[in-house]
Design a protein around this motif. Structure first.
Motif, PDB file in Angstrom:
ATOM      1  N   THR A 199       5.176   7.425  -7.745  1.00  0.00           N
ATOM      2  CA  THR A 199       4.122   7.258  -6.732  1.00  0.00           C
ATOM      3  C   THR A 199       4.958   7.537  -5.343  1.00  0.00           C
ATOM      4  O   THR A 199       6.120   7.626  -5.501  1.00  0.00           O
ATOM      5  CB  THR A 199       3.256   6.064  -6.741  1.00  0.00           C
ATOM      6  OG1 THR A 199       2.270   6.348  -5.998  1.00  0.00           O
ATOM      7  CG2 THR A 199       4.114   4.893  -6.608  1.00  0.00           C
ATOM      8  N   SER A 200       4.055   7.426  -4.295  1.00  0.00           N
ATOM      9  CA  SER A 200       4.678   7.661  -3.046  1.00  0.00           C
ATOM     10  C   SER A 200       5.216   6.300  -2.522  1.00  0.00           C
ATOM     11  O   SER A 200       5.108   5.361  -3.005  1.00  0.00           O
ATOM     12  CB  SER A 200       3.650   8.081  -1.932  1.00  0.00           C
ATOM     13  OG  SER A 200       2.622   7.133  -2.210  1.00  0.00           O
ATOM     14  N   LYS A 218       0.827  -1.321   0.085  1.00  0.00           N
ATOM     15  CA  LYS A 218      -0.062  -0.093   0.200  1.00  0.00           C
ATOM     16  C   LYS A 218       0.775   1.168  -0.090  1.00  0.00           C
ATOM     17  O   LYS A 218       1.965   1.169   0.420  1.00  0.00           O
ATOM     18  CB  LYS A 218      -1.032   0.119   1.301  1.00  0.00           C
ATOM     19  CG  LYS A 218      -0.143   0.154   2.626  1.00  0.00           C
ATOM     20  CD  LYS A 218      -1.233   0.192   3.559  1.00  0.00           C
ATOM     21  CE  LYS A 218      -0.392   0.343   5.097  1.00  0.00           C
ATOM     22  NZ  LYS A 218      -1.561   0.525   6.156  1.00  0.00           N
ATOM     23  N   ASN A 219       0.311   2.396  -0.504  1.00  0.00           N
ATOM     24  CA  ASN A 219       0.936   3.593  -0.250  1.00  0.00           C
ATOM     25  C   ASN A 219      -0.188   4.894  -0.267  1.00  0.00           C
ATOM     26  O   ASN A 219      -1.486   4.308  -0.111  1.00  0.00           O
ATOM     27  CB  ASN A 219       1.805   3.844  -1.450  1.00  0.00           C
ATOM     28  CG  ASN A 219       1.312   4.132  -2.656  1.00  0.00           C
ATOM     29  OD1 ASN A 219       0.025   4.158  -3.041  1.00  0.00           O
ATOM     30  ND2 ASN A 219       2.094   4.233  -3.719  1.00  0.00           N
ATOM     31  N   LYS A 220      -0.121   6.039  -0.178  1.00  0.00           N
ATOM     32  CA  LYS A 220      -0.953   7.003  -0.142  1.00  0.00           C
ATOM     33  C   LYS A 220      -1.901   6.908  -1.258  1.00  0.00           C
ATOM     34  O   LYS A 220      -3.250   7.444  -1.181  1.00  0.00           O
ATOM     35  CB  LYS A 220      -0.334   8.315   0.122  1.00  0.00           C
ATOM     36  CG  LYS A 220       0.431   8.730   1.149  1.00  0.00           C
ATOM     37  CD  LYS A 220       1.148   9.986   0.962  1.00  0.00           C
ATOM     38  CE  LYS A 220       1.906  10.261   2.379  1.00  0.00           C
ATOM     39  NZ  LYS A 220       2.757  11.455   2.337  1.00  0.00           N
ATOM     40  N   ALA A 221      -1.540   6.274  -2.553  1.00  0.00           N
ATOM     41  CA  ALA A 221      -2.371   6.330  -3.593  1.00  0.00           C
ATOM     42  C   ALA A 221      -3.133   5.096  -3.592  1.00  0.00           C
ATOM     43  O   ALA A 221      -4.341   5.112  -4.257  1.00  0.00           O
ATOM     44  CB  ALA A 221      -1.447   6.169  -4.971  1.00  0.00           C
ATOM     45  N   LYS A 246       8.490   2.380  -6.480  1.00  0.00           N
ATOM     46  CA  LYS A 246       8.097   3.825  -6.434  1.00  0.00           C
ATOM     47  C   LYS A 246       8.323   4.678  -7.390  1.00  0.00           C
ATOM     48  O   LYS A 246       7.626   5.508  -8.064  1.00  0.00           O
ATOM     49  CB  LYS A 246       8.541   4.176  -5.004  1.00  0.00           C
ATOM     50  CG  LYS A 246       8.365   5.948  -4.706  1.00  0.00           C
ATOM     51  CD  LYS A 246       9.157   6.036  -3.612  1.00  0.00           C
ATOM     52  CE  LYS A 246       9.117   7.740  -3.301  1.00  0.00           C
ATOM     53  NZ  LYS A 246       9.818   8.317  -3.893  1.00  0.00           N
TER      54      LYS A 246
END
Length: 162
Positions: A78-79, A51-54, A73
């Motif tokens: 992405t983050s 997972k990440n912020k997106a 990343k």
């Protein structure tokens, strides 16, 4: 409704996708699974739920590779990534650790999980092996068929050099 192994097999039959099932005792790692599928020729992979912020990502890479999350990343612009918690795995994909597989995406009714596949998987093998939402079997099918059914399910698919 969460799709179980039988519903995965029924789906593959309904879509007229060729596949083979290898049953085995419960396995929790790619290394353990290899003991039961040695005589079969297909890309051996491992699956990681990140997972990440997106959002959430199911990443499939060759089993002998180590995922470089920084490179992932950068490749996706992405983050930073981290591993999702077991509760998130159960909530998003209806599965527990040890049975993570691209077939889990059938349980992602909101199509919130992006499927990332290591581009190296396409280099040597036409076939791939995946758990059918249980860790007591491996389904062997063509990689391009797997990607097609994931797209038909409504999930984003990205092949990335990892």
């Amino acid at each position: 409704m969460t799709k179980n192994a039988t519903s995965v097999y029924n789906y593959l039959d309904d879509e007229k996708i060729n596949y083979q099932i290898v049953t085995h005792p419960p396995v929790y790692t790619a290394e353990q699974a290899d003991k039961y599928v040695q005589e079969y020729q297909f890309a051996r992979t491992k699956n990681l739920f990140l997972k990440n912020k997106a959002g959430y990502y199911l990443v499939t890479i060759l089993e002998n590779k180590r995922l470089n999350m920084k490179k992932l990343k950068e490749n996706l612009s992405t983050s930073r990534f981290s591993f999702a918690h077991p509760e998130e795995l159960a909530m998003k994909l209806g599965i527990t650790s040890g049975a993570v597989s691209p077939f889990n995406l059938f349980n992602d009714k909101q199509h919130q999980v992006t499927f990332i596949i290591d581009a190296d998987i396409f280099k040597n093998e036409e076939l791939i092996g995946c758990h059918p939402n249980i860790n007591t079997a491996t389904v062997i099918l063509r990689t391009k068929d797997l990607l097609q059914i994931i797209k038909l399910n409504g999930n984003s698919v990205k092949a990335v050099q990892l």
